[in-house]
Design an enzyme around this catalytic site. Structure first.
Site, mmCIF file in Angstrom:
data_model
loop_
_atom_site.group_PDB
_atom_site.id
_atom_site.type_symbol
_atom_site.label_atom_id
_atom_site.label_comp_id
_atom_site.label_asym_id
_atom_site.label_seq_id
_atom_site.Cartn_x
_atom_site.Cartn_y
_atom_site.Cartn_z
ATOM 1 C CG MET A 1 52.306 12.354 123.568
ATOM 2 S SD MET A 1 50.722 12.821 122.852
ATOM 3 C CE MET A 1 50.943 12.231 121.193
ATOM 4 C CB SER B 1 48.568 15.116 113.394
ATOM 5 O OG SER B 1 48.319 14.054 114.285
ATOM 6 C CG HIS C 1 54.340 13.931 119.925
ATOM 7 N ND1 HIS C 1 53.180 14.683 119.976
ATOM 8 C CD2 HIS C 1 54.909 14.048 121.157
ATOM 9 C CE1 HIS C 1 53.044 15.220 121.173
ATOM 10 N NE2 HIS C 1 54.072 14.840 121.911
ATOM 11 C CG MET D 1 48.820 9.001 121.844
ATOM 12 S SD MET D 1 47.389 10.020 122.163
ATOM 13 C CE MET D 1 47.076 10.685 120.543
ATOM 14 C CG HIS E 1 52.916 15.060 114.431
ATOM 15 N ND1 HIS E 1 54.081 15.477 115.030
ATOM 16 C CD2 HIS E 1 52.043 14.834 115.448
ATOM 17 C CE1 HIS E 1 53.916 15.513 116.350
ATOM 18 N NE2 HIS E 1 52.685 15.119 116.629
ATOM 19 C CG ASP F 1 51.299 18.340 118.382
ATOM 20 O OD1 ASP F 1 50.239 18.406 117.731
ATOM 21 O OD2 ASP F 1 51.767 17.269 118.836
ATOM 22 C CG ASP G 1 50.139 12.598 117.736
ATOM 23 O OD1 ASP G 1 51.081 13.240 118.230
ATOM 24 O OD2 ASP G 1 49.238 13.122 117.052
ATOM 25 C CG MET H 1 52.956 19.247 123.956
ATOM 26 S SD MET H 1 52.611 18.453 122.372
ATOM 27 C CE MET H 1 50.817 18.355 122.379
HETATM 28 C C1 DX5 Z 1 47.705 15.837 120.620
HETATM 29 C C2 DX5 Z 1 48.594 15.362 119.503
HETATM 30 C C3 DX5 Z 1 48.465 16.136 118.251
HETATM 31 C C4 DX5 Z 1 47.123 16.103 117.573
HETATM 32 C C5 DX5 Z 1 46.857 17.506 117.124
HETATM 33 O O1 DX5 Z 1 48.050 15.151 121.759
HETATM 34 O O2 DX5 Z 1 49.948 15.429 119.929
HETATM 35 O O3 DX5 Z 1 49.501 15.828 117.345
HETATM 36 O O4 DX5 Z 1 47.061 15.249 116.469
HETATM 37 O O5 DX5 Z 1 45.560 17.593 116.676
HETATM 38 P P1 DX5 Z 1 44.865 18.983 116.292
HETATM 39 O O6 DX5 Z 1 45.696 19.627 115.220
HETATM 40 O O7 DX5 Z 1 43.525 18.563 115.839
HETATM 41 O O8 DX5 Z 1 44.833 19.820 117.546
HETATM 42 ZN ZN ZN Z 2 51.573 15.226 118.443
#
Ligand code: DX5
Ligand code: ZN
Length: 219
Positions: free
Chosen positions: A68, A8, A66, A37, A33, A175, A35, A137
């Site tokens: 969010m 990620s 991903h 947000m 990956h 994740d 993210d 998750m």
């Molecule tokens: C959390 C994200 C993850 C995050 C995971 O909301 O969706 O993808 O990067 O990070 P680690 O592996 O550090 O838990």
């Molecule tokens: Zn993620």
């Protein structure tokens, strides 16, 4: 078989992102990956489509986006056009999960449904026939570096059973809080892809971390 690894970029060194991406790609990570947000579905804000476009130019890895975001339908077309290979939408973020998944598939890319820790597998059963990947998750979304929730392993086992019973072929991704131990637990329950942020990028040797995740899941 080993688990596929999806580092990620949330935990990467932003000012040396191209370097970090090439290190994990050369180490055998299959997915990258990303993210997204929106500051509403989760408190943080991160990564618009321009990042995907830029990453597409430097990497051949599967770009695993991903979302969010509340009402993810608003962003799907832009991320698909930017070069995403997989787009994941949260069951909790839309009133129309089926339509959102259709919208992703209309771009000829892979569609993923995502469930939060507080959401049961049963609610996504009606869309399992149409997805390429299910993201379970294993932390509450929004931040890297949180502790893996072992209670989520049961959901992976339920999904794995449904795959066998119904002949589905979707990948099962975890994740949050992935490390060598938690990834092994998830793999043994049926997970096929592990997102790993802080485990891969926090310490000095990301390539060794990826090798470790492969080693503990080799069978
Ligand atoms: C959390 C994200 C993850 C995050 C995971 O909301 O969706 O993808 O990067 O990070 P680690 O592996 O550090 O838990
Ligand atoms: Zn993620």
């Amino acid at each position: 078989m080993t688990i596929k690894v999806a580092p990620s970029i949330l935990a990467a060194d932003y000012l040396n992102l191209a370097r970090d991406v090439s290190v994990v790609e050369n180490a055998g990570a299959e997915l990258l990956h990303i993210d997204v947000m929106d500051g509403s579905f989760v408190p943080a804000i991160a990564y618009g489509p321009n990042w995907v476009k830029a990453l597409r130019k430097v990497s051949k890895m599967t770009l695993d986006v991903h979302l969010m975001a509340v009402d993810p339908e608003r962003y799907i077309d832009e991320f698909a056009a930017a070069g995403a290979d997989i787009i994941g939408v949260h069951y909790e973020a839309t009133n129309h999960i089926h339509r959102a998944l259709q919208q992703i598939k209309a771009h000829g890319i892979k569609a993923e449904v995502v469930i939060n820790p507080g959401t049961a597998v049963s609610v996504i059963e009606p869309v399992l026939y149409m997805v390429d990947q299910v993201l379970v998750m294993t932390v509450n979304p929004g931040f890297g570096g949180q502790q893996f929730l072992p209670e989520m392993i049961e959901k992976i086992a339920i999904l794995d059973k449904l795959k066998r019973e119904k002949g589905y072929t979707f990948d099962i991704e975890i994740d949050g809080g992935a490390n060598d131990q938690t990834t092994k637990m998830a793999y043994d329950a049926g997970a096929t892809v592990a997102v790993a942020g802080s485990y891969v990028f926090d310490k000095v040797d990301p390539a060794a971390k990826i090798a470790k995740l492969k080693e503990v899941t080799a069978d």
